[in-house]
Each structure stands twice: as C-alpha cells, then as structure tokens.
Motif scaffolding. Structure first.
Motif, PDB file in Angstrom:
ATOM      1  N   GLU A  44      14.463  11.955 -11.177  1.00 25.59           N
ATOM      2  CA  GLU A  44      15.443  12.284 -10.480  1.00 25.59           C
ATOM      3  C   GLU A  44      16.930  12.267 -11.211  1.00 25.59           C
ATOM      4  O   GLU A  44      17.650  13.074 -11.463  1.00 25.59           O
ATOM      5  N   ASN A  45      17.316  11.032 -11.958  1.00 23.30           N
ATOM      6  CA  ASN A  45      17.913  10.871 -13.073  1.00 23.30           C
ATOM      7  C   ASN A  45      17.951  12.040 -14.307  1.00 23.30           C
ATOM      8  O   ASN A  45      18.970  12.838 -14.688  1.00 23.30           O
ATOM      9  N   LEU A  46      16.777  12.091 -14.663  1.00 22.29           N
ATOM     10  CA  LEU A  46      16.457  13.096 -15.905  1.00 22.29           C
ATOM     11  C   LEU A  46      16.975  14.551 -15.199  1.00 22.29           C
ATOM     12  O   LEU A  46      17.687  15.370 -16.261  1.00 22.29           O
ATOM     13  N   PHE A  47      16.477  14.835 -14.348  1.00 20.64           N
ATOM     14  CA  PHE A  47      16.702  16.142 -13.884  1.00 20.64           C
ATOM     15  C   PHE A  47      18.267  16.405 -13.581  1.00 20.64           C
ATOM     16  O   PHE A  47      18.906  17.790 -13.590  1.00 20.64           O
ATOM     17  N   ALA A  48      18.764  15.349 -13.068  1.00 22.53           N
ATOM     18  CA  ALA A  48      20.330  15.205 -12.594  1.00 22.53           C
ATOM     19  C   ALA A  48      21.000  15.829 -13.962  1.00 22.53           C
ATOM     20  O   ALA A  48      22.063  16.557 -14.008  1.00 22.53           O
ATOM     21  N   ASP A  49      21.040  14.957 -14.787  1.00 25.18           N
ATOM     22  CA  ASP A  49      21.397  14.803 -16.095  1.00 25.18           C
ATOM     23  C   ASP A  49      21.192  16.428 -16.840  1.00 25.18           C
ATOM     24  O   ASP A  49      22.237  16.946 -17.350  1.00 25.18           O
ATOM     25  N   ALA A  50      20.247  16.819 -16.800  1.00 24.25           N
ATOM     26  CA  ALA A  50      19.791  18.085 -17.217  1.00 24.25           C
ATOM     27  C   ALA A  50      20.511  19.149 -16.677  1.00 24.25           C
ATOM     28  O   ALA A  50      21.209  20.015 -17.551  1.00 24.25           O
ATOM     29  N   ALA A  51      20.763  19.140 -15.496  1.00 28.01           N
ATOM     30  CA  ALA A  51      21.224  20.136 -14.544  1.00 28.01           C
ATOM     31  C   ALA A  51      22.901  20.212 -14.993  1.00 28.01           C
ATOM     32  O   ALA A  51      23.685  21.033 -15.122  1.00 28.01           O
ATOM     33  N   ALA A  52      23.321  18.824 -15.141  1.00 29.05           N
ATOM     34  CA  ALA A  52      24.952  18.767 -15.384  1.00 29.05           C
ATOM     35  C   ALA A  52      25.096  18.970 -16.989  1.00 29.05           C
ATOM     36  O   ALA A  52      26.305  19.272 -17.424  1.00 29.05           O
ATOM     37  N   GLY A  53      24.025  18.910 -17.695  1.00 28.28           N
ATOM     38  CA  GLY A  53      24.154  19.212 -19.079  1.00 28.28           C
ATOM     39  C   GLY A  53      24.602  18.148 -19.969  1.00 28.28           C
ATOM     40  O   GLY A  53      25.446  18.332 -20.824  1.00 28.28           O
ATOM     41  N   SER A  54      24.713  16.791 -19.238  1.00 25.28           N
ATOM     42  CA  SER A  54      25.391  15.654 -19.909  1.00 25.28           C
ATOM     43  C   SER A  54      24.536  14.474 -19.772  1.00 25.28           C
ATOM     44  O   SER A  54      23.969  14.382 -18.501  1.00 25.28           O
ATOM     45  N   THR A  55      24.107  13.810 -20.701  1.00 26.95           N
ATOM     46  CA  THR A  55      23.284  12.512 -20.738  1.00 26.95           C
ATOM     47  C   THR A  55      24.387  11.360 -20.137  1.00 26.95           C
ATOM     48  O   THR A  55      25.370  11.042 -20.468  1.00 26.95           O
ATOM     49  N   GLY A  56      23.571  10.971 -18.999  1.00 26.62           N
ATOM     50  CA  GLY A  56      24.446   9.840 -18.306  1.00 26.62           C
ATOM     51  C   GLY A  56      24.081   8.416 -19.002  1.00 26.62           C
ATOM     52  O   GLY A  56      23.106   8.345 -19.800  1.00 26.62           O
ATOM     53  N   PRO A  57      24.896   7.263 -18.653  1.00 31.73           N
ATOM     54  CA  PRO A  57      24.878   6.079 -19.197  1.00 31.73           C
ATOM     55  C   PRO A  57      23.469   5.302 -19.425  1.00 31.73           C
ATOM     56  O   PRO A  57      22.961   4.908 -20.374  1.00 31.73           O
ATOM     57  N   ARG A  58      22.775   5.489 -18.311  1.00 29.83           N
ATOM     58  CA  ARG A  58      21.335   4.760 -18.145  1.00 29.83           C
ATOM     59  C   ARG A  58      20.601   5.514 -19.132  1.00 29.83           C
ATOM     60  O   ARG A  58      19.562   4.801 -19.781  1.00 29.83           O
ATOM     61  N   LEU A  59      20.536   6.748 -19.092  1.00 35.04           N
ATOM     62  CA  LEU A  59      19.649   7.464 -19.970  1.00 35.04           C
ATOM     63  C   LEU A  59      19.907   7.416 -21.450  1.00 35.04           C
ATOM     64  O   LEU A  59      19.176   7.068 -22.297  1.00 35.04           O
ATOM     65  N   ARG A  60      21.364   7.397 -21.819  1.00 40.02           N
ATOM     66  CA  ARG A  60      21.759   7.237 -23.159  1.00 40.02           C
ATOM     67  C   ARG A  60      21.285   5.823 -23.543  1.00 40.02           C
ATOM     68  O   ARG A  60      20.672   5.592 -24.826  1.00 40.02           O
ATOM     69  N   ARG A  61      21.165   4.635 -22.676  1.00 39.93           N
ATOM     70  CA  ARG A  61      20.610   3.177 -23.052  1.00 39.93           C
ATOM     71  C   ARG A  61      19.259   3.443 -23.364  1.00 39.93           C
ATOM     72  O   ARG A  61      18.823   2.690 -24.345  1.00 39.93           O
ATOM     73  N   ALA A  62      18.616   4.306 -22.452  1.00 39.91           N
ATOM     74  CA  ALA A  62      17.020   4.503 -22.495  1.00 39.91           C
ATOM     75  C   ALA A  62      16.703   5.196 -23.849  1.00 39.91           C
ATOM     76  O   ALA A  62      15.683   4.778 -24.646  1.00 39.91           O
ATOM     77  N   ILE A  63      17.338   6.267 -23.943  1.00 40.70           N
ATOM     78  CA  ILE A  63      17.336   6.920 -25.416  1.00 40.70           C
ATOM     79  C   ILE A  63      17.409   6.090 -26.715  1.00 40.70           C
ATOM     80  O   ILE A  63      16.569   5.895 -27.763  1.00 40.70           O
ATOM     81  N   ALA A  64      18.405   5.026 -26.649  1.00 43.31           N
ATOM     82  CA  ALA A  64      18.998   4.215 -27.864  1.00 43.31           C
ATOM     83  C   ALA A  64      17.691   3.553 -27.962  1.00 43.31           C
ATOM     84  O   ALA A  64      17.345   2.932 -29.173  1.00 43.31           O
ATOM     85  N   HIS A  65      16.887   2.785 -26.788  1.00 43.74           N
ATOM     86  CA  HIS A  65      15.687   2.019 -27.012  1.00 43.74           C
ATOM     87  C   HIS A  65      14.727   2.531 -27.526  1.00 43.74           C
ATOM     88  O   HIS A  65      14.113   2.048 -28.707  1.00 43.74           O
ATOM     89  N   VAL A  66      14.152   3.676 -27.296  1.00 43.19           N
ATOM     90  CA  VAL A  66      13.262   4.782 -27.715  1.00 43.19           C
ATOM     91  C   VAL A  66      13.612   5.070 -29.180  1.00 43.19           C
ATOM     92  O   VAL A  66      12.661   4.890 -29.879  1.00 43.19           O
TER      93      VAL A  66
END
Length: 305
Positions: free
Chosen positions: A210-232
């Motif tokens: 739900e977070n992934l698709f919400a961020d995609a729809a908004a065209g902006s990466t939320g803080p939780r996903l940014r932290r996850a991306i930084a980890h990967v």
C-alpha cells in the motif's frame, strides 16, 4: 535487465545498437579484444531480445511463444541449421551467439536457466512470480536472469571457468548489476505490477505494498521507503565490494572492461543517494563523461568500486 537488444548486422562483425540504458555495457565492452566484443554483443542481443519479449505489453501466451521461438532458434543455430522463422537481424545474432558458444565453450545449461527466469516474468505461466518474500526467493530469479550471464562471460574473458573464486565473483557481479537495476527501476517495475525488492527488507522499515503504490501515485518517495531503499543500496554496495578479488584475478587484457562496467554500474547507487533515495522522480543515470572516466581509470589500476 534494462536495455535495448544489440542488433547483430553480420554474424562475423556484429554491431550493437543499444538504447540509453545499455550504454554502460556497450562502452565497457569496447575495452575487450575483438573476438570477445563479438561474443558479448551476441550474448547481450539474445538477453535483450528475450527480456523485451516478456516485458513489452501484450498477450502472455504470445510472449511465451516468442520466447519459445527464440530458444528454438538458438538450438537450430547451434546445430548449424538456419531458422526461417527469424528475421535477418535476429538470425545473424543467433548465428553469432552459436559461434560464441562453440568458440568459448559457454555452458548451454546457462541458457536454460536464463529462459526459466524469463518465464517467471510471464503472467499466467506456472513459474510466474511478481513478488519476492526475501532475498532467498529473489535469488532463485536472479540466478537465471543475471548470475548465469556472469558465468557465461567467464570463458569469454579468458578466465578459467573452473576457478571457484572467479566463477563465484562473476555470478555475484551479475546479481549486483541486477539489484542495481531493481533499485533504479522501482517505478517502472511497479507500473508492471512487479516488486523485485525483497518484501521482508521493505517491511523492516514499515513499507508494505500500500505504501509503495501510494508513493508511486504521488510521484514522491516517502520517508519509510527512502530508509528501505538506503538499506538495500548498502546491501548492493557490499555485493560489489565482494566481487573485487574475482575482478582482480581476471586476465589483464580483459579485466579493464569488467572493472569499468562495475565502476559505472555501482555509480548508479551514488546517483540514487544524491537524489536522497527519490526513486519516483526519474531514472538515476550516470553521465557519459563519468562513464568514460571509469573506463580510463580501469585501464590503469586495480578495481576500486
């Protein structure tokens, strides 16, 4: 995987026509001896043709038939038989690939593994997957889609396929390239309803679909996903780091090509970091000038990624 197929104009002198996303591989391949370049172009052309067959919108049954035909064409070319169903450019590519398989002793089983992973991207196929619970599940896909390509390159690079360190490093480098693709292409993959980042890694940072698709729809990466991306990204950087001994062990005449590709591809991670892990604001691209610099530096020293 993420670039347009190299077109092989003549089996003896194949010429690549990569689109933007394939330029890193093309530039690095120019550092190889001529026979190696021809083999790499043929491998790349086959991989991109197969990948496009399953990625382009269309009827999955038609896409599957296209993949079946491509594999049949390779078997025919390997047997010295012309496949009348292939267009001229594709027939030349398959002939060049069959020649590379014979010339360098590329294991045919690696193409079976590659085809299996391509079918994992085909909706409706029994092996279809578009979500991966953890890295172990993802590794099953990535082995065929990327690790085997590293293994196919080992004999082309003049290295010993039976050298366990080099083979393991080649497979790991293929996996590293693929994970970089997944990080760069989060938005593009979501548009195809695919999530290649391990779900457990995302969940550790409070990210669900739900977070992934919400961020995609908004065209902006939320803080939780940014932290996850930084980890990967950190996981991916460690993969590149662990390939250095194998790259160093490659023959001097072919080592610069792989070192340049690794430098340029790992630099995509730097681009993602400099965007503060914004993965929905356009593709992270390493400028040509920097990629040329990576190629030049790779000609003069040991790998430093």
């Amino acid at each position: 995987m993420d670039a347009q197929a190299c077109r092989i104009v003549e089996a003896s002198t194949p010429q690549p026509a990569p689109r933007r996303a394939g330029r890193t591989y093309y530039l690095a391949s120019r550092l190889l001896p001529a026979d190696g370049r021809r083999a790499v172009f043929a491998l790349y052309g086959y991989a991109r043709t197969a990948d496009d067959a399953v990625d382009e919108p269309g009827d999955p049954s038609v896409q599957g038939a296209r993949l079946d035909a491509l594999e049949s064409g390779l078997r025919a070319a390997s047997a010295g038989v012309s496949d009348a169903s292939s267009n001229p450019d594709e027939a030349d590519m398959l002939a060049a690939l069959a020649d590379a398989i014979r010339r360098f002793g590329i294991p045919p089983a690696t193409f079976d593994a590659f085809g299996r992973s391509m079918r994992m991207d085909l909706p409706g196929h029994p092996m279809f997957r578009n979500r991966y619970a953890d890295l172990a599940e993802l590794a099953d896909y990535v082995y065929g889609s990327a690790a085997v390509i590293g293994l196919q390159l080992v004999p082309i690079l003049g290295a010993d396929p039976d050298d366990d360190e080099i083979a393991a490093g080649a497979a790991l480098l293929g996996e590293a390239f693929q994970l970089t693709n997944f990080l760069r292409d989060v938005a593009e993959d979501l548009a195809r309803d695919r999530v290649y980042l391990p779900l457990d890694h995302l969940a550790a940072f409070g990210v669900d679909e739900e977070n992934l698709f919400a961020d995609a729809a908004a065209g902006s990466t939320g803080p939780r996903l940014r932290r996850a991306i930084a980890h990967v990204v950190a996981v991916n950087r460690d993969q590149y780091r662990r390939t250095i001994p194998a790259i160093t062990a490659l023959p001097p005449r072919t080592r610069p090509a792989i070192c340049a590709a690794a430098r340029s591809y790992s630099a995509i991670l730097t681009e993602i970091e400099q965007r503060d892990y914004e993965v929905f604001g356009g593709r992270a691209v390493v400028p040509l000038r920097r990629r040329i610099g990576h190629a030049v530096v790779s000609m003069t020293g040991r790998p430093q990624l």
